[in-house]
Design a protein around this motif. Sequence first.
Motif, short mmCIF file in Angstrom:
data_model
loop_
_atom_site.label_atom_id
_atom_site.label_comp_id
_atom_site.label_asym_id
_atom_site.label_seq_id
_atom_site.Cartn_x
_atom_site.Cartn_y
_atom_site.Cartn_z
N UNK A 163 -28.15 -8.24 -20.60
CA UNK A 163 -29.33 -7.46 -21.02
C UNK A 163 -28.91 -6.12 -21.59
N UNK A 164 -28.01 -5.43 -20.89
CA UNK A 164 -27.55 -4.12 -21.37
C UNK A 164 -26.84 -4.25 -22.71
N UNK A 165 -26.04 -5.31 -22.85
CA UNK A 165 -25.28 -5.51 -24.09
C UNK A 165 -26.20 -5.76 -25.28
N UNK A 166 -27.20 -6.60 -25.08
CA UNK A 166 -28.06 -7.00 -26.20
C UNK A 166 -29.10 -5.94 -26.51
N UNK A 191 -46.33 -9.76 -20.09
CA UNK A 191 -45.14 -10.40 -19.58
C UNK A 191 -45.28 -11.91 -19.60
N UNK A 192 -44.18 -12.60 -19.85
CA UNK A 192 -44.16 -14.06 -19.82
C UNK A 192 -42.72 -14.51 -19.64
N UNK A 193 -42.52 -15.84 -19.42
CA UNK A 193 -41.18 -16.36 -19.21
C UNK A 193 -40.53 -15.73 -17.99
N UNK A 194 -39.30 -15.22 -18.14
CA UNK A 194 -38.61 -14.46 -17.10
C UNK A 194 -38.58 -12.98 -17.47
N UNK A 195 -39.63 -12.53 -18.16
CA UNK A 195 -39.62 -11.21 -18.77
C UNK A 195 -39.73 -10.06 -17.78
N UNK A 196 -39.97 -10.35 -16.49
CA UNK A 196 -40.05 -9.24 -15.54
C UNK A 196 -38.71 -8.51 -15.45
N UNK A 197 -37.60 -9.19 -15.77
CA UNK A 197 -36.30 -8.53 -15.79
C UNK A 197 -36.19 -7.54 -16.95
N UNK A 198 -36.94 -7.77 -18.02
CA UNK A 198 -36.79 -6.97 -19.22
C UNK A 198 -37.84 -5.89 -19.35
N UNK A 199 -38.57 -5.61 -18.27
CA UNK A 199 -39.64 -4.62 -18.35
C UNK A 199 -39.13 -3.27 -18.87
N UNK A 235 -29.46 -19.02 -16.86
CA UNK A 235 -29.65 -19.73 -18.12
C UNK A 235 -31.01 -19.38 -18.72
N UNK A 236 -32.05 -19.37 -17.87
CA UNK A 236 -33.38 -19.02 -18.37
C UNK A 236 -33.42 -17.58 -18.85
N UNK A 237 -32.70 -16.70 -18.15
CA UNK A 237 -32.65 -15.30 -18.56
C UNK A 237 -32.00 -15.17 -19.94
N UNK A 238 -30.93 -15.94 -20.18
CA UNK A 238 -30.26 -15.89 -21.48
C UNK A 238 -31.21 -16.31 -22.60
N UNK A 239 -31.96 -17.38 -22.36
CA UNK A 239 -32.89 -17.86 -23.40
C UNK A 239 -33.98 -16.82 -23.65
N UNK A 240 -34.52 -16.23 -22.58
CA UNK A 240 -35.53 -15.19 -22.76
C UNK A 240 -34.93 -13.95 -23.41
N UNK A 241 -33.66 -13.70 -23.13
CA UNK A 241 -33.00 -12.54 -23.73
C UNK A 241 -32.91 -12.69 -25.24
N UNK A 242 -32.62 -13.91 -25.70
CA UNK A 242 -32.57 -14.15 -27.14
C UNK A 242 -33.95 -13.91 -27.77
N UNK A 243 -34.98 -14.45 -27.11
CA UNK A 243 -36.35 -14.26 -27.63
C UNK A 243 -36.74 -12.79 -27.62
#
Length: 355
Positions: A163-166, A191-199, A235-243
Motif C-alpha cells: 500500500x505504501x509503495x503504490x 468503502x467497498x471490497x477490502x477498502x477499509x485498509x485504504x481509508x 491476495x484480496x488486498x492486492x487486487x483492491x490495491x490495483x483498483x
Amino acid sequence: MPSLLTMQAPCTESSEENVHHTLSLVIPLYNEEGNVLALVDAVQAALQDSPWPWQLILVDDGSHDGTRRRLQEVTARFPGQICAVLLRRNFGQTAAMQAGIDMASGSIIVTMDGDLQNNPQDIPRMVKRLLDEDLDLLAGWRQNRQDHVWLRKVPSWIANCLIARVTGIRLHDYGCSLKVFRASVIKGVRLYGEMHRFIPTWLATRTAAERIREEPVSHFPRLHGKSKYGLSRTIRVVLDLIAMSFFMRFRARPGHFFGWIGLLCGLSGTAAMIYLAYLKIVCAEQIGNRPLLVLGAILLLTGVQFICTGIVTEMLMRTYYEASDSRIYVIQKILGGPADGAPAKAGLAEERNVP
C-alpha cells in the motif's frame, strides 16, 4: 444511561473548546459472541469520563453464533446509547464498517475491531489529539502486536509495504482498525471490497496529507473467537490495491487511462501499416504473408477498442457522480435505534425490520 444529545460533558479546561463535538464509536462484529459483553463494558469504562457525548454503534456482519443474542442484551441494558445494526448476511468488514459510519451522528467517528485486541482506553487520547492538532484522521499504530507471527503479522507487513509503495502514503500500520476521523471527511468516502485498509489513502484525495497522522496504541492477544485474517486476505488486498491505484489517478478521468493505451496501440498499428504500404507500393514486395500485417491490424483494432472503452468509462463515471447514494450492504434489523435520541432523523423505529 443518558442519550447522546442529553448527556452533558464534564467541566474541564478543554470542554469549552470542544463542547460542540460528539463521538460515534463504530465496531463491526462477526462471530464475536464471547467478546460482546466485555467489549461494551470496556467502552463504557473508557468513555465514562469523556468530555464529549458519545454513542456506540455495533454492526453484526451476519454472525451465525450467539453474537446477535448478546447484542439484544446490551441494547436492552443501555437503551438510547447503544445501537446494534444487524446485516442480513455476511457482507465483509468493509461493508459493516460503512453501515456503521452511515448510522453515525457524531462529529467525530471512531472505528475499532470487536475482538478486544484494540484498547478503548486509547480513544480519549486519540480524539483529543485529533481536535488539538486539527487533524482529519488519526490512525492507530500497533507497535507491540500480539498476533501469531506467520498468520497475521506477515500478511499485514506485506499489505502495508504494498500500500505504501503504490499509494505513496507512508503509515506504519494500515491494518489497525482503531482510527479517529472527522465525520465531515469520512462520510464523503464510500468503502467497498477490502477498502477499509485504504481509508487513509482515500482520505488523502479529500484532504491534505499533513492532516493525516498516526498514534501508537495498545494491542492485546485475542482471548475469545477466531481470527478472520490470513494469507488469503493479502491476495484480496492486492487486487483492491490495483483498483484503488487506478481510481486515485484516474477516478475523474478514466478516459485518459484507456485513451493513452488506445493511442499507443493505434499509433503502433498505424506505423506498421505505413511501413507495409511502403514495401508494397514502393518496393513492390509481397506483404500478405508477413506477421507484421496481422500484428498491425490487431494493434489498430485494439487501439480503437481502448479509445471506445475510455469514452464509455467517462460516461459511466459521469453517471456515478450524478447518481444517488448507493449501498453495499442490506440491513435486516436495527436494535435500540440511533443513539442520538433522534430516530426520526435516520427514519428508524426503536426496533424495525428493514427490507
